[in-house]
Design a protein around this motif. Structure first.
Motif, PDB file in Angstrom:
ATOM      1  N   CYS A 206       0.828  -1.211   0.000  1.00  0.00           N
ATOM      2  CA  CYS A 206       0.000   0.000   0.000  1.00  0.00           C
ATOM      3  C   CYS A 206       0.858   1.256   0.000  1.00  0.00           C
ATOM      4  N   CYS A 225      -0.952  -4.947  -1.293  1.00  0.00           N
ATOM      5  CA  CYS A 225      -2.068  -4.025  -1.508  1.00  0.00           C
ATOM      6  C   CYS A 225      -3.149  -4.722  -2.340  1.00  0.00           C
ATOM      7  N   ALA A 226      -4.338  -4.844  -1.751  1.00  0.00           N
ATOM      8  CA  ALA A 226      -5.420  -5.523  -2.470  1.00  0.00           C
ATOM      9  C   ALA A 226      -6.062  -4.608  -3.504  1.00  0.00           C
ATOM     10  N   GLY A 227      -5.875  -3.280  -3.324  1.00  0.00           N
ATOM     11  CA  GLY A 227      -6.555  -2.342  -4.208  1.00  0.00           C
ATOM     12  C   GLY A 227      -5.803  -2.059  -5.496  1.00  0.00           C
ATOM     13  N   TRP A 263      -4.608  -1.352   4.778  1.00  0.00           N
ATOM     14  CA  TRP A 263      -5.769  -1.358   3.885  1.00  0.00           C
ATOM     15  C   TRP A 263      -6.796  -0.305   4.306  1.00  0.00           C
ATOM     16  N   CYS A 266      -5.332   2.995   2.950  1.00  0.00           N
ATOM     17  CA  CYS A 266      -4.892   3.052   1.555  1.00  0.00           C
ATOM     18  C   CYS A 266      -6.064   3.452   0.638  1.00  0.00           C
ATOM     19  N   CYS A 269      -7.058   0.620  -1.734  1.00  0.00           N
ATOM     20  CA  CYS A 269      -7.796  -0.461  -1.063  1.00  0.00           C
ATOM     21  C   CYS A 269      -9.199  -0.015  -0.695  1.00  0.00           C
TER      22      CYS A 269
HETATM   23 ZN   LIG Z   1      -3.625  -0.825  -0.606  1.00  0.00          ZN
END
Ligand SMILES: [Zn+2]
Length: 483
Positions: A206, A225-227, A263, A266, A269
């Motif tokens: 992130c 970072c999932a986003g 998260w 971020c 995210c």
């Molecule tokens: Zn992120």
């Protein structure tokens, strides 16, 4: 010395009396539903040894029983009919914190095969190092496979530590296991425990900042970072490269100990969570896990995760959940909803704590079926696993000291029906097995560690390890994980 010193204890033995002079086995492929896919019938008579099984795997286990039976010289005549209680009988090796050489791994695999394990869960990526050769992502090895030193407990070194297994070495281990009917389940822990990956490719976190590969154990805020769409692109590319090395059915994608601090802060995210209509960062992890699982399924694999992944509440059905510390019992609910779990309970099956903290008797007497699993759903407990984490376990001798007899105890609980399991019988049989293990290059802990007489209990562990191990840190970490 008992007449039948076999670990795991066979489920049925008919003593025929006397001893056999025969050293060679005659094998007969049969069609006998009573034996199942992994069972065997071994008939040892004065002048003959007959081994019956439905499969090559059944023959293999019959041979392992005969190997133990004949090790001491005199082979007792008997009919042994045997098959495992659980289909998943696993041991976990953490090669991320400290690596084992290929030869050391093969010694462990031989010992595991002798104990009729059929699964090696190989932990290959964590905050302290990435251990798989990658051609697509060379920084994973050039940068992510190395750390500046060790700061585990009382042990500090400034000697750079690292390395990775080449693809050729991994293929060698996988085929060595396959010859012994052991499936290798690799683990790349996602999205937490990814410092080594982030150190190699900081844009995957992130904060997009470089962080050093960790030299100590712990749970760290920086996770993938999932986003950022580049994260999934990276993971798909990496998994595409790695699944080729592991022909088995399952692939472990971790999912444990992933703090959501980053998260929550971020922008990428937060907008991803919003765009997907998800209620929480936990659900964002559930979504990420589902995406990776779909990818694995397209490659013919099934996903496995640690039990924290259930916190999301939106985990795809069918994923195998590994229970280790689950105070809210989400894994038992998962099993009660007809999904498979395996049990590697922290307080009983973790092998990296000294024997006075996790006594062998506690490990052995623990029921493999977690409390709360409905009797008719017990079949969804696929099996059990004994993990060996290696933050503190930095030499092979130490690994063996901590793992044996614990691995053998868990192997017996995985194979032998409840009514045949008996702790004091196990201790006697394991003691008789120790010379065979030593001949294989495995040096178990002496019996005063794991079968202590009152008053001597602590002496062994403290005496042997007092210069190597920081018990205060271990105790603190044990207590913090309990809370
Ligand atoms: Zn992120």
């Amino acid at each position: 010395m008992k007449r039948f010193n076999i670990v795991p204890r066979p489920n049925f033995i008919k003593n025929l009396g006397g001893y056999s002079a025969c050293r060679s086995i005659k094998k007969e492929l049969v069609s006998d539903t009573a034996l199942g896919d992994e069972g065997y019938r071994l008939t040892v008579e004065k002048n003959s040894v007959l081994l019956e099984a439905n499969t090559e795997q059944g023959f293999f286990y019959g041979e392992k029983t005969f190997e133990q039976l004949s090790f001491c010289g005199k082979i007792p005549c008997a009919v042994i009919e045997d098959k495992p209680r659980f289909t998943y009988r696993g041991f976990m090796v953490d090669s991320a914190r400290h690596m084992q050489t290929v030869d050391e791994l093969k010694k462990l695999i031989d010992a595991a095969a002798l104990l009729k394990f059929n699964t090696l869960h190989w932990h290959l990526s964590d905050d302290q190092g990435f251990r798989i050769e990658s051609e697509k992502f060379p920084f994973l090895n050039e940068k992510g496979s190395w750390r500046k030193g060790d700061d585990f407990g009382a042990r500090h070194t400034d000697i750079p530590y690292g390395g990775y297994y080449t693809k050729a070495e991994i293929r060698d281990i996988v085929s060595y296991c396959a010859e012994r009917f052991i499936e290798v389940i690799p683990e790349i822990d996602i999205p937490g425990h990814t410092t080594a990956i982030i150190h190699s490719y900081p844009h995957l976190s992130c904060k997009k900042e470089e962080i050093a590969v960790k030299t100590k154990q712990g749970i760290f805020d920086d996770i993938l970072c999932a986003g950022d769409s580049r994260t999934l692109d990276f993971l798909f590319e990496l998994l595409e490269e790695v699944v080729e090395l592991f022909p088995g059915e399952r692939f472990h994608i971790g999912g444990d100990e992933a703090p959501k601090k980053r998260w929550e802060e971020c922008e990428l995210c937060k907008s991803k969570q919003l765009a997907l209509g998800l209620e929480s960062p936990e659900q964002l992890q559930g979504w990420l896990t589902a995406e990776i699982t779909k990818f694995l399924e397209a490659k013919g694999k099934k996903g496995s995760v640690w039990n924290e992944s259930l916190a999301a509440g939106n985990l795809p059905e069918g994923i195998l959940v590994q229970r280790w510390m689950d105070p809210k019992n989400k894994s038992t609910i998962w099993a009660n909803r007809a999904n498979y779990i395996i049990n590697s309970d922290f307080y009983h099956y973790y092998c990296d704590y000294p024997y006075h903290m996790t006594p062998l008797k506690k490990t052995y007497n623990y029921s493999p079926i977690p409390k709360g699993v409905a009797p008719i759903m017990e079949k969804y407990v696929l099996g059990i696993e004994c993990p060996m984490w290696t933050e503190y376990v930095y030499t092979f001798d130490w690994f063996c000291y901590m793992a044996f007899p614990r691995f053998a105890a868990v192997a017996e609980r995985a194979w032998t029906i409840e009514a045949r399991c008996d702790h004091s019988s196990f201790c006697e049989r394991f003691e008789a097995l120790m010379p065979l293990l030593r001949s294989m290059g495995i040096n178990p802990a002496p019996s005063y560690e794991w079968n202590p007489t009152p008053g001597r209990r602590l002496a062994g562990t403290l005496g042997f390890f007092k210069d190597k191990i920081d018990f205060k840190t271990i105790t603190n970490s044990l207590n913090s994980q309990k809370n």
